[in-house]
Enzyme design. Sequence first.
Site, mmCIF file in Angstrom:
data_model
loop_
_atom_site.group_PDB
_atom_site.id
_atom_site.type_symbol
_atom_site.label_atom_id
_atom_site.label_comp_id
_atom_site.label_asym_id
_atom_site.label_seq_id
_atom_site.Cartn_x
_atom_site.Cartn_y
_atom_site.Cartn_z
ATOM 1 N N SER A 144 -3.728 20.280 -32.944
ATOM 2 C CA SER A 144 -4.813 19.384 -33.345
ATOM 3 C C SER A 144 -4.789 19.313 -34.856
ATOM 4 O O SER A 144 -4.310 20.258 -35.517
ATOM 5 C CB SER A 144 -6.162 19.958 -32.883
ATOM 6 O OG SER A 144 -7.237 19.250 -33.477
ATOM 7 N N TYR A 157 -12.362 26.722 -31.567
ATOM 8 C CA TYR A 157 -11.325 25.691 -31.601
ATOM 9 C C TYR A 157 -10.597 25.743 -32.943
ATOM 10 O O TYR A 157 -9.360 25.755 -32.994
ATOM 11 C CB TYR A 157 -11.975 24.318 -31.381
ATOM 12 C CG TYR A 157 -11.019 23.195 -31.019
ATOM 13 C CD1 TYR A 157 -10.641 22.967 -29.700
ATOM 14 C CD2 TYR A 157 -10.513 22.339 -31.994
ATOM 15 C CE1 TYR A 157 -9.786 21.926 -29.366
ATOM 16 C CE2 TYR A 157 -9.662 21.305 -31.674
ATOM 17 C CZ TYR A 157 -9.296 21.096 -30.353
ATOM 18 O OH TYR A 157 -8.445 20.049 -30.034
#
Length: 268
Positions: A144, A157
């Site tokens: 990501s 995350y």
Amino acid sequence: MDVRDAVVVVTGAGSGIGAALARRFAAEGAAAVVVSDRDGTAAHVVAEPIGATPDTTDVTDPAAVADLVARTESAHGRVDLFCSNAGIATGVGIEAGDEAGDEGGDKAWRLAYDVHVMAHVYAARAVLPGMLARGHGYLLNTVSAAGLLIAPGDAPYSATKHAAIGLAQWLSVEYGDRGIGVSVLCPQGVSTPLLMDPLAADHPSARAVAAAGAIITPEQVADAVVSGLAAETFLILPHPEVATYWSQLAADPDRWLAGVRRMVAATT
Ligand SMILES: NC(=O)c1ccc[n+]([C@@H]2O[C@H](COP(=O)([O-])OP(=O)(O)OC[C@H]3O[C@@H](n4cnc5c(N)ncnc54)[C@H](O)[C@@H]3O)[C@@H](O)[C@H]2O)c1
């Protein structure tokens, strides 16, 4: 690498980016595509129309990942490209949850670590012996932009995606001169349930992603992946501006972090 005639496994392929990758690899003429997800029904729905093989595997289970690779090698002779793509959003910070029904505490951290880091380890461990014996193979790890930058509103995350970048760099250094390609896929916002469900619920972490840049489609991500694999670049950035943000962060972290704080304050 050229995905034409390649044997490809995609995890987390029952939805979103993984599903788009599987469809695109099939359309590009891959020899075989294994559509793997912990949700076997979703895997089946994606696999069936494209003539792919559906598979039910939880990527946090090392034995199950080893079985997935062994099954694919036995059915198709090899794995040329392993896309370790499954992922989850947690939407929590550093708060500790109560151990009984802990959604927002340590369980979220452990699960994020298992899905975003250990799953890549289990995949590499299972697939590399065959690839090294054949002298070639490719690991595509979906990370990501948060792995290079940050995901405001989602501490597990941010931390685990950063760890995934470190692991992929290590894999590239260790195996890059032995025929193994390694790329990390690092998009910002993509219109999949992982982002759009919390956005519909007005979650601050999803609002920050939407404020940070364009939300693109999983098909646009698949375009970037096919180009990135052809060029064999370590970084695959479907939002090219992420490279600029990354260099700005490296050049002046205090200024960059202050800018993110201002952006978060403006969206909350
Ligand atoms: N959507 C975004 O904005 C965005 C941005 C950057 C990176 N990513 C990353 O892209 C990847 C794919 O996410 P997506 O946006 O397509 O989300 P998604 O929710 O549409 O798909 C994720 C899939 O992973 C599967 N999955 C989750 N945990 C699993 C497990 N333990 N074992 C096997 N499968 C599991 C889910 O069942 C689901 O089908 C993730 O790694 C995510 O972090 C997404």
